[in-house]
Scaffold this motif. Sequence first.
Motif, mmCIF file in Angstrom:
data_model
loop_
_atom_site.group_PDB
_atom_site.id
_atom_site.type_symbol
_atom_site.label_atom_id
_atom_site.label_comp_id
_atom_site.label_asym_id
_atom_site.label_seq_id
_atom_site.Cartn_x
_atom_site.Cartn_y
_atom_site.Cartn_z
ATOM 1 N N ASN A 1 1.247 -50.875 23.489
ATOM 2 C CA ASN A 1 1.974 -49.689 23.044
ATOM 3 C C ASN A 1 3.340 -50.054 22.465
ATOM 4 N N ALA A 2 3.981 -51.096 23.043
ATOM 5 C CA ALA A 2 5.261 -51.558 22.490
ATOM 6 C C ALA A 2 5.038 -52.093 21.073
ATOM 7 N N TYR A 3 3.897 -52.778 20.863
ATOM 8 C CA TYR A 3 3.582 -53.303 19.528
ATOM 9 C C TYR A 3 3.370 -52.152 18.548
ATOM 10 N N SER A 4 2.733 -51.081 19.047
ATOM 11 C CA SER A 4 2.498 -49.904 18.208
ATOM 12 C C SER A 4 3.833 -49.305 17.743
ATOM 13 N N LEU A 5 4.807 -49.205 18.667
ATOM 14 C CA LEU A 5 6.145 -48.681 18.300
ATOM 15 C C LEU A 5 6.843 -49.643 17.342
ATOM 16 N N TYR A 6 6.696 -50.942 17.604
ATOM 17 C CA TYR A 6 7.343 -51.973 16.768
ATOM 18 C C TYR A 6 6.835 -51.881 15.334
ATOM 19 N N ARG A 7 5.498 -51.679 15.171
ATOM 20 C CA ARG A 7 4.891 -51.578 13.841
ATOM 21 C C ARG A 7 5.449 -50.384 13.081
ATOM 22 N N ARG A 8 5.651 -49.267 13.806
ATOM 23 C CA ARG A 8 6.190 -48.057 13.170
ATOM 24 C C ARG A 8 7.646 -48.236 12.765
ATOM 25 N N SER B 1 -1.640 -40.230 17.329
ATOM 26 C CA SER B 1 -0.729 -40.524 18.436
ATOM 27 C C SER B 1 0.713 -40.602 17.933
ATOM 28 N N CYS B 2 1.576 -39.723 18.466
ATOM 29 C CA CYS B 2 2.956 -39.670 18.006
ATOM 30 C C CYS B 2 3.805 -40.683 18.772
ATOM 31 N N ALA B 3 4.970 -40.988 18.180
ATOM 32 C CA ALA B 3 5.841 -42.022 18.758
ATOM 33 C C ALA B 3 6.275 -41.657 20.183
ATOM 34 N N LYS B 4 6.504 -40.353 20.402
ATOM 35 C CA LYS B 4 6.977 -39.915 21.722
ATOM 36 C C LYS B 4 5.927 -40.203 22.803
ATOM 37 N N ARG B 5 4.649 -39.925 22.452
ATOM 38 C CA ARG B 5 3.561 -40.179 23.401
ATOM 39 C C ARG B 5 3.492 -41.673 23.737
ATOM 40 N N VAL B 6 3.611 -42.517 22.691
ATOM 41 C CA VAL B 6 3.547 -43.971 22.902
ATOM 42 C C VAL B 6 4.698 -44.425 23.795
ATOM 43 N N PHE B 7 5.901 -43.879 23.554
ATOM 44 C CA PHE B 7 7.081 -44.240 24.356
ATOM 45 C C PHE B 7 6.880 -43.859 25.832
ATOM 46 N N VAL B 8 6.401 -42.627 26.051
ATOM 47 C CA VAL B 8 6.176 -42.178 27.446
ATOM 48 C C VAL B 8 5.116 -43.044 28.122
ATOM 49 N N LEU B 9 4.064 -43.420 27.360
ATOM 50 C CA LEU B 9 3.008 -44.264 27.930
ATOM 51 C C LEU B 9 3.542 -45.650 28.312
ATOM 52 N N ILE B 10 4.473 -46.193 27.493
ATOM 53 C CA ILE B 10 5.066 -47.499 27.839
ATOM 54 C C ILE B 10 5.780 -47.386 29.188
ATOM 55 N N LEU B 11 6.604 -46.336 29.325
ATOM 56 C CA LEU B 11 7.347 -46.145 30.581
ATOM 57 C C LEU B 11 6.395 -46.068 31.779
ATOM 58 N N LEU B 12 5.346 -45.232 31.648
ATOM 59 C CA LEU B 12 4.400 -45.047 32.761
ATOM 60 C C LEU B 12 3.651 -46.344 33.057
ATOM 61 N N ASP B 13 3.212 -47.039 31.991
ATOM 62 C CA ASP B 13 2.471 -48.302 32.184
ATOM 63 C C ASP B 13 3.330 -49.323 32.935
ATOM 64 N N VAL B 14 4.621 -49.402 32.569
ATOM 65 C CA VAL B 14 5.503 -50.385 33.218
ATOM 66 C C VAL B 14 5.703 -50.032 34.695
#
Lengths: 190, 190
Positions: B181-188, B104-117
């Motif tokens: 997903n925000a935690y996943s980005l934070y870890r990276r 899972s790439c950072a871009k996918r995680v970022f887009v998923l955060i936006l959609l989830d919110v």
Amino acid sequence: MAATVEDGGGKTAPTPPPPAKPLCGELVLRLLLFAVSLSALVVLVTAKQTEVVPVVLAPQLVFAPVAAQFKDSPALIYLLVALCATTLYSLLTAGSSVKSRGSSCAKRVFVLILLDVVYAGIMASATGAAGAVAWVGLKGNDHTRWNKICNVYDKFCRHIGSATALGLVASILLVLLAGLNAYSLYRRSR
Amino acid sequence: MAATVEDGGGKTAPTPPPPAKPLCGELVLRLLLFAVSLSALVVLVTAKQTEVVPVVLAPQLVFAPVAAQFKDSPALIYLLVALCATTLYSLLTAGSSVKSRGSSCAKRVFVLILLDVVYAGIMASATGAAGAVAWVGLKGNDHTRWNKICNVYDKFCRHIGSATALGLVASILLVLLAGLNAYSLYRRSR
């Protein structure tokens, strides 16, 4: 993107990422959120109107002044509580945004995303609840025999409608803030 | 955290970050979201009850069967639309989560955060709207003379209450997914 430096043994050690640019956009959005939620709060609290309406006072029908106020509906009280919490939250986070300007760490951004999402959920549900009650007040519901009240209490309904619309703007601002902070983390993680 | 490799000239060049661990927690939450929103949808759509109630048919009062169904309230129709959208979204993102497992790439995680919110906001507002209408149905409102209906349509109200409660669970799951997903980005980004 995390930078690296080379030590004596040719091994590489990570250095902390460069400080992010001052988040002017975030500060503006947080101040806007404060202005919107405070305005909604004032509009909601001042929603009171008294009208002379027919009242059944057995055995006869008399005309008496009856007041409509936001305290009469649990949904509007919920909107009031959510607006109070959001106003306070926006003020505190705007202050913290000014204080940590130019040196915002990843942990702070992560915590802000969590808080923004939770507050967005609370504001959205309160806006939905107030909007549903306002809609019944405006249109009534023939199936359940709930009469409309906005044909009598027009000023009161304008206040409730405006507070609900401002609540919707506050919810959208909170979603934008969460997105902005998520983008900040995404930029750091690339 | 981005790793580096040393090239021939002693210079360091960034390598892509190591693939994140399979997001089992995310997949479980997305499948749970699908189960919850689908259950809520079924409970809401099957909310229909017919009872014999007094009806004014001038010049007399007669007793006639009257049905209560979710289509009678705009707030409940909004909940239906939000649940349909969330069920579809949870299915698509669970599929995408299985497909991109371990990469899972950072871009996918970022887009998923936006959609989830955004989906969390929509579900929260729909839950708030349905909850406000269900509350008036359960308790009535003396100030506006909106009578309660749950003393007559008990089964219908149980369905609406359950769908609203499940909508609340779906909203909380979406907030948790955004946080994960925000935690996943934070870890990276550390």
